[in-house]
Design a protein around this motif. Sequence first.
Motif, PDB file in Angstrom:
ATOM      1  N   ASN A  92       8.924   7.514 -14.681  1.00 32.51           N
ATOM      2  CA  ASN A  92       8.286   6.256 -13.837  1.00 32.51           C
ATOM      3  C   ASN A  92       8.198   6.518 -12.536  1.00 32.51           C
ATOM      4  OD1 ASN A  92       7.478   3.552 -14.026  1.00 32.51           O
ATOM      5  ND2 ASN A  92       9.538   2.998 -13.598  1.00 32.51           N
ATOM      6  N   GLY A  93       7.743   7.687 -12.160  1.00 29.63           N
ATOM      7  CA  GLY A  93       7.920   8.274 -10.606  1.00 29.63           C
ATOM      8  C   GLY A  93       6.815   7.380 -10.009  1.00 29.63           C
ATOM      9  N   THR A  94       6.652   7.105  -8.607  1.00 38.33           N
ATOM     10  CA  THR A  94       5.516   6.996  -7.728  1.00 38.33           C
ATOM     11  C   THR A  94       5.240   7.906  -6.784  1.00 38.33           C
ATOM     12  OG1 THR A  94       5.789   4.501  -8.196  1.00 38.33           O
ATOM     13  CG2 THR A  94       4.482   4.937  -6.439  1.00 38.33           C
ATOM     14  N   ILE A  95       3.899   8.284  -6.537  1.00 36.82           N
ATOM     15  CA  ILE A  95       3.432   9.245  -5.468  1.00 36.82           C
ATOM     16  C   ILE A  95       2.610   8.640  -4.493  1.00 36.82           C
ATOM     17  CG2 ILE A  95       2.406  11.468  -4.903  1.00 36.82           C
ATOM     18  CD1 ILE A  95       2.747  12.271  -8.052  1.00 36.82           C
ATOM     19  N   TYR A  96       2.827   8.527  -3.217  1.00 34.64           N
ATOM     20  CA  TYR A  96       2.293   7.800  -2.167  1.00 34.64           C
ATOM     21  C   TYR A  96       1.354   8.980  -1.585  1.00 34.64           C
ATOM     22  CZ  TYR A  96       5.587   4.170  -3.124  1.00 34.64           C
ATOM     23  OH  TYR A  96       6.592   3.181  -3.901  1.00 34.64           O
ATOM     24  N   ILE A  97       0.263   8.483  -1.347  1.00 41.66           N
ATOM     25  CA  ILE A  97      -1.073   9.421  -0.942  1.00 41.66           C
ATOM     26  C   ILE A  97      -1.771   8.730   0.016  1.00 41.66           C
ATOM     27  CG2 ILE A  97      -2.992  10.620  -1.796  1.00 41.66           C
ATOM     28  CD1 ILE A  97      -1.560  11.472  -4.146  1.00 41.66           C
ATOM     29  N   SER A  98      -2.375   9.302   1.102  1.00 45.53           N
ATOM     30  CA  SER A  98      -3.583   8.898   1.887  1.00 45.53           C
ATOM     31  C   SER A  98      -4.283   9.960   1.753  1.00 45.53           C
ATOM     32  CB  SER A  98      -2.679   8.875   3.496  1.00 45.53           C
ATOM     33  OG  SER A  98      -3.871   8.332   4.147  1.00 45.53           O
ATOM     34  N   ALA A  99      -5.601   9.639   1.747  1.00 49.22           N
ATOM     35  CA  ALA A  99      -6.628  10.426   1.396  1.00 49.22           C
ATOM     36  C   ALA A  99      -7.987  10.096   2.046  1.00 49.22           C
ATOM     37  CB  ALA A  99      -6.932  10.770  -0.232  1.00 49.22           C
ATOM     38  N   THR A 100      -8.914  10.969   2.474  1.00 49.30           N
ATOM     39  CA  THR A 100     -10.292  10.462   3.040  1.00 49.30           C
ATOM     40  C   THR A 100     -10.989  10.349   1.845  1.00 49.30           C
ATOM     41  OG1 THR A 100     -10.982  12.835   2.894  1.00 49.30           O
ATOM     42  CG2 THR A 100     -10.210  11.984   5.131  1.00 49.30           C
ATOM     43  N   GLU A 101     -12.280   9.473   1.771  1.00 47.63           N
ATOM     44  CA  GLU A 101     -13.001   9.322   0.807  1.00 47.63           C
ATOM     45  C   GLU A 101     -13.806  10.558   0.156  1.00 47.63           C
ATOM     46  OE1 GLU A 101     -15.943   6.028   1.816  1.00 47.63           O
ATOM     47  OE2 GLU A 101     -15.553   7.133   3.556  1.00 47.63           O
ATOM     48  N   VAL A 122       3.683   8.611 -14.252  1.00 47.25           N
ATOM     49  CA  VAL A 122       3.808   8.633 -13.008  1.00 47.25           C
ATOM     50  C   VAL A 122       2.587   7.784 -12.467  1.00 47.25           C
ATOM     51  CG1 VAL A 122       3.312  10.396 -11.212  1.00 47.25           C
ATOM     52  CG2 VAL A 122       4.736  10.858 -12.965  1.00 47.25           C
ATOM     53  N   HIS A 123       2.989   6.922 -11.325  1.00 52.62           N
ATOM     54  CA  HIS A 123       2.087   6.059 -10.684  1.00 52.62           C
ATOM     55  C   HIS A 123       1.685   6.486  -9.179  1.00 52.62           C
ATOM     56  CE1 HIS A 123       2.966   3.145 -13.930  1.00 52.62           C
ATOM     57  NE2 HIS A 123       4.278   3.413 -13.597  1.00 52.62           N
ATOM     58  N   PHE A 124       0.435   6.325  -8.921  1.00 49.73           N
ATOM     59  CA  PHE A 124      -0.116   6.721  -7.644  1.00 49.73           C
ATOM     60  C   PHE A 124      -0.420   5.503  -6.945  1.00 49.73           C
ATOM     61  CE2 PHE A 124      -1.250  10.455 -10.409  1.00 49.73           C
ATOM     62  CZ  PHE A 124      -1.033  11.702  -9.432  1.00 49.73           C
ATOM     63  N   LYS A 125      -0.065   5.454  -5.656  1.00 47.54           N
ATOM     64  CA  LYS A 125      -0.246   4.482  -4.623  1.00 47.54           C
ATOM     65  C   LYS A 125      -1.174   5.369  -3.544  1.00 47.54           C
ATOM     66  CE  LYS A 125       2.403   1.153  -6.125  1.00 47.54           C
ATOM     67  NZ  LYS A 125       1.856   0.175  -6.712  1.00 47.54           N
ATOM     68  N   ILE A 126      -2.278   4.948  -3.433  1.00 44.61           N
ATOM     69  CA  ILE A 126      -3.278   5.320  -2.676  1.00 44.61           C
ATOM     70  C   ILE A 126      -3.739   4.588  -1.324  1.00 44.61           C
ATOM     71  CG2 ILE A 126      -5.602   6.620  -2.516  1.00 44.61           C
ATOM     72  CD1 ILE A 126      -3.658   8.036  -4.537  1.00 44.61           C
ATOM     73  N   LEU A 127      -3.684   5.249  -0.047  1.00 47.49           N
ATOM     74  CA  LEU A 127      -4.382   4.544   1.042  1.00 47.49           C
ATOM     75  C   LEU A 127      -5.610   5.492   1.320  1.00 47.49           C
ATOM     76  CD1 LEU A 127      -1.437   4.235   3.174  1.00 47.49           C
ATOM     77  CD2 LEU A 127      -2.248   2.762   2.023  1.00 47.49           C
ATOM     78  N   ASN A 128      -6.752   4.723   1.376  1.00 49.71           N
ATOM     79  CA  ASN A 128      -7.992   5.361   1.861  1.00 49.71           C
ATOM     80  C   ASN A 128      -7.964   5.367   3.420  1.00 49.71           C
ATOM     81  OD1 ASN A 128     -11.515   4.714   1.311  1.00 49.71           O
ATOM     82  ND2 ASN A 128     -10.439   6.706   1.992  1.00 49.71           N
TER      83      ASN A 128
END
Length: 297
Positions: A92-101, A122-128
Motif C-alpha cells: 500500500n505504498g505511495t511514491i511522490y514524483i515531480s515530472a515535466t510534461e 502502489v500509488h503515485f502522487k504526481i506534481l507536473n
Amino acid sequence: MNSNFEYYKVFYYVAKYENLTKASSVLKTSQPAVTRTIHNLENELGCRLFTRSKSGMKLTPEGRTFYSYVSAGCAQFFKGENDLSNLISLENGTIYISATETALHCFLFRAMGEFNSIYPNVHFKILNNSTMDSVNAVKEGKVDLAFVSTDLQVNKPLRMKKLREYHEVLIGGSRYIELKGRKISLEELSTYPWISLTSEALTRKFLNNYFADHGLQFLPDMELATTDLILPAVRHNLGIGFVPEEFAEEEKKAENVFEIEVEEKLPTRNIILIYDTEYPQSIASKEFQKFLSSQKN
C-alpha cells in the motif's frame, strides 16, 4: 513518573502471555531484562502488577486495571506501526514524483502503468512541474523522485540517471502544406511563423542554441507556457513548432498535422531521473527505481 513506552510494551506482553519466557522471546530480549523492567515499573507505579507462581504471571487487581488502559494504547501504537509499514511497502505504498510534461508523456505514464500491473497497490502522487521546479522539489524533500526532459548538472547529494532518449519533430498544419514531403533548411524555415515555449524554459534555450549553432536567431511569433499547448496551436495553423515525437503521433495519424523534414538534424534529448542520495527512500520508491533500471529504451 518516568516510565516510557518500552516499559508499557513489556508489561503488555507479560500480561498477554502470562509468561516471562514467551514475553522475552517476542520482545527479543532476555528474561532477566523483562523481569527488571517489570520491577522498575512496579516501583514507579507504587503497586504490584503481577503475582508470580509456578503457573506463570497473573495480574493483580491493580494490574488488571492498568492493563485495560495499556492494552488499548498498545493496540493503537501497533496499528499505527502496521499502517505506516503498509504505506511504505509494496502492499500500500505511495511514491511522490515531480515530472515535466515531456517526461510524463514520453516515458513516465507508460512506466507507471507497467509497474502497477506488477504492484497494483502502489500509488503515485504526481506534481507536473518545470525542470527546475522538479529539481527543487527533490532538494526540499517534497518528492521522492523527479523526472525531467532536459540535460542539466546537479550537485551532491542529488544524482541523475539517464533513462531513455527521445526525439523532437517539427510539425505544421494544413496552412503550410507546401512544406510537406521534402527536406527543408533551417534557414528557409526561419522565415515561417514559429511557436515555442517562453524564454525561461530550458527547452526554449535548447532551441535557441540549435538555431545559433546554424548561424540563425530563434524568434518565435507565439510563446506558450507548456509543451502540450504547442500541438493545438499548430493544428489551428498559428505556426510551426517542435514537439516530442510521442506528442504528435495521434494527430499525424489523423492527418491534422504533418511532420516537416529539417535538413539540420535536431540533437537527441534524454529523459532523466533525479533523486537525493541522502533522502530515505521508501520500499515502493526503491522498487520503482529498480524497475526503471531494468527497462530497455
